[in-house]
Design a protein around this motif. Sequence first.
Motif, PDB file in Angstrom:
ATOM      1  N   VAL A 289     -16.904 -29.676  -7.235  1.00 48.83           N
ATOM      2  CA  VAL A 289     -17.926 -28.646  -7.038  1.00 48.83           C
ATOM      3  C   VAL A 289     -18.571 -28.174  -8.345  1.00 48.83           C
ATOM      4  O   VAL A 289     -19.469 -27.329  -8.315  1.00 48.83           O
ATOM      5  CB  VAL A 289     -17.387 -27.419  -6.243  1.00 48.83           C
ATOM      6  CG1 VAL A 289     -16.991 -27.819  -4.830  1.00 48.83           C
ATOM      7  CG2 VAL A 289     -16.237 -26.768  -6.981  1.00 48.83           C
ATOM      8  N   ARG A 295     -21.503 -28.660  -4.818  1.00 45.28           N
ATOM      9  CA  ARG A 295     -21.176 -27.310  -4.360  1.00 45.28           C
ATOM     10  C   ARG A 295     -22.017 -26.930  -3.134  1.00 45.28           C
ATOM     11  O   ARG A 295     -21.493 -26.390  -2.157  1.00 45.28           O
ATOM     12  CB  ARG A 295     -21.393 -26.296  -5.477  1.00 45.28           C
ATOM     13  CG  ARG A 295     -20.869 -24.904  -5.069  1.00 45.28           C
ATOM     14  CD  ARG A 295     -21.193 -23.849  -6.095  1.00 45.28           C
ATOM     15  NE  ARG A 295     -20.572 -24.115  -7.379  1.00 45.28           N
ATOM     16  CZ  ARG A 295     -19.310 -23.768  -7.698  1.00 45.28           C
ATOM     17  NH1 ARG A 295     -18.545 -23.173  -6.817  1.00 45.28           N
ATOM     18  NH2 ARG A 295     -18.839 -24.046  -8.891  1.00 45.28           N
ATOM     19  N   GLU A 314     -12.416 -25.379  -2.093  1.00 45.37           N
ATOM     20  CA  GLU A 314     -13.424 -26.008  -2.951  1.00 45.37           C
ATOM     21  C   GLU A 314     -12.859 -25.998  -4.356  1.00 45.37           C
ATOM     22  O   GLU A 314     -12.488 -24.940  -4.878  1.00 45.37           O
ATOM     23  CB  GLU A 314     -14.723 -25.199  -2.890  1.00 45.37           C
ATOM     24  CG  GLU A 314     -15.452 -25.377  -1.563  1.00 45.37           C
ATOM     25  CD  GLU A 314     -16.579 -24.382  -1.383  1.00 45.37           C
ATOM     26  OE1 GLU A 314     -17.265 -24.056  -2.380  1.00 45.37           O
ATOM     27  OE2 GLU A 314     -16.770 -23.918  -0.243  1.00 45.37           O
TER      28      GLU A 314
END
Length: 479
Positions: A289, A295, A314
């Motif tokens: 990310v 992202r 993430e």
Amino acid sequence: MSRFVDRVVIHVAAGSGGNGCASVHREKYKPLGGPDGGNGGNGGNVVLVVDSNVHTLLDFHFRPHASASNGKQGHGANRDGATGEDLELHVPDGTVILDPDGEIIVDLVGHGTRFVAAQGGRGGLGNAALASKARRAPGFALLGEPGETRDLVLELRSVADAGLLGFPSAGKSSLISVLSQARPKIADYPFTTLVPNLGVVTAGESIYTIADVPGLIPGASQGKGLGLDFLRHIERCSVLVHVVDCATFEADRDPLSDIDALEEELARYTPALGGDLADRPRLVVLNKVDVPEARELAELIRPDIEARGLPVFEVSTATREGLRELSFALAKVIEDDRAAKPAPEPSRIVLRPTAVDDAGFTVVADPEEEGAFFVHGERPARWIRQTDFNNTEAVGYLGDRLARLGVEDALAKAGAVPGCPVTIGGVTFDWEPSTPAGIAMLMHNRGSDPRLDLNERVGASERKAAKIARRTRTDDEDL
Ligand SMILES: Nc1nc2c(ncn2[C@@H]2O[C@H](COP(=O)(O)OP(=O)(O)OP(=O)(O)O)[C@@H](O)[C@H]2O)c(=O)[nH]1
Ligand SMILES: [Mg+2]
């Protein structure tokens, strides 16, 4: 260069037992001072021992033959032969032992766990130990038994708490390298990782292990890429982690279909240790990310994955973002799983289940030959192995033992008639009830060393000769 080997075939041979000694004590003015032959020593066992410092089966790949030493023979003056030394082979934690047909014999887990892979042969008793009221001065001793020999398959199924799954280049090795001290090879081409890597993660109070296995691709279950073989290293994991590359620009890939594709492959894998990989808790790691597009994509698909009931993290292994949450979340799942399972024993001895009832025997009719019989049983077979067929007295002793165990009665009940062929432990002879000496006579007529062709049936002519010999003997005894 260190190599990783996780499957080998080994040949183990335990030591044979030493022969017992037949000797007579001698002293001045006392030439026949009674039997004083010592016992033979037992042969050494081959023992597999789990050693947490061993991580591969590589040594066995180069040295697949292992044998323990033999027991020494007994001596006069009641001196027993020395026992053969055990041979210990160190195996990694999580080594599964299979027979050559692929049946699991034992699963070795936990440092110090021991398993006797091949049992040493027992030493034979010397004539001092064989003496009894009825047989005051035995002129024979028992032979040592051969050690067990076996072919075994050793398969390493690593012991790890969490397993990383993902397409090649998803960043699995990068993840293990930032979560633990493990330093696997990392590169931007597929199949960088060719062998599993294990790392130890500390998250607060928790310590757990994590396994990074080679990347999977669709069709892995048909052997595409590196295939599914490496999944054996995540069989024991209590949690599986999908590592998904959110920065890939390949047209036909997106994180959700990546997960689906790998789930499909997983479903085709049958864990040898039982259970189903589909039952394991899963987490999804959306990686890379730090790349802006990645992202965006991660945020876009997050709800879809969560809707499937999977926790999502993430992360970026490059910037270390999100790693703390991930490592604590893994710790939680693993701790819960540990609490649900019984505590593992620190070290244990695995006893081999005895295949046969040591005390018993069975009599069965030979399906191929009318009127012929087999006597099956560990004890009768052992007694045959212990018998020196060159020694008439030893053979007589064998006959007595068999009769005492009830073999003769059982044969008579099964319909055996005098003279019919009976096979015990690979040796066939004519059944002559209650005249064990007859067996002796028969065996004695079989050439210089009858043990050389024990498995060969005694020929009809030999049998006839033996019968005649026996008859002569009975006549003698009648006199
Ligand atoms: N930008 C960025 N690149 C990453 C990140 N994590 C891994 N990479 C890169 O992705 C490439 C593949 O990483 P690896 O860790 O070798 O991937 P892998 O999943 O172990 O791949 P295989 O061993 O081939 O299955 C390397 O070039 C890494 O530098 C990340 O968080 N951000
Ligand atoms: Mg890798």
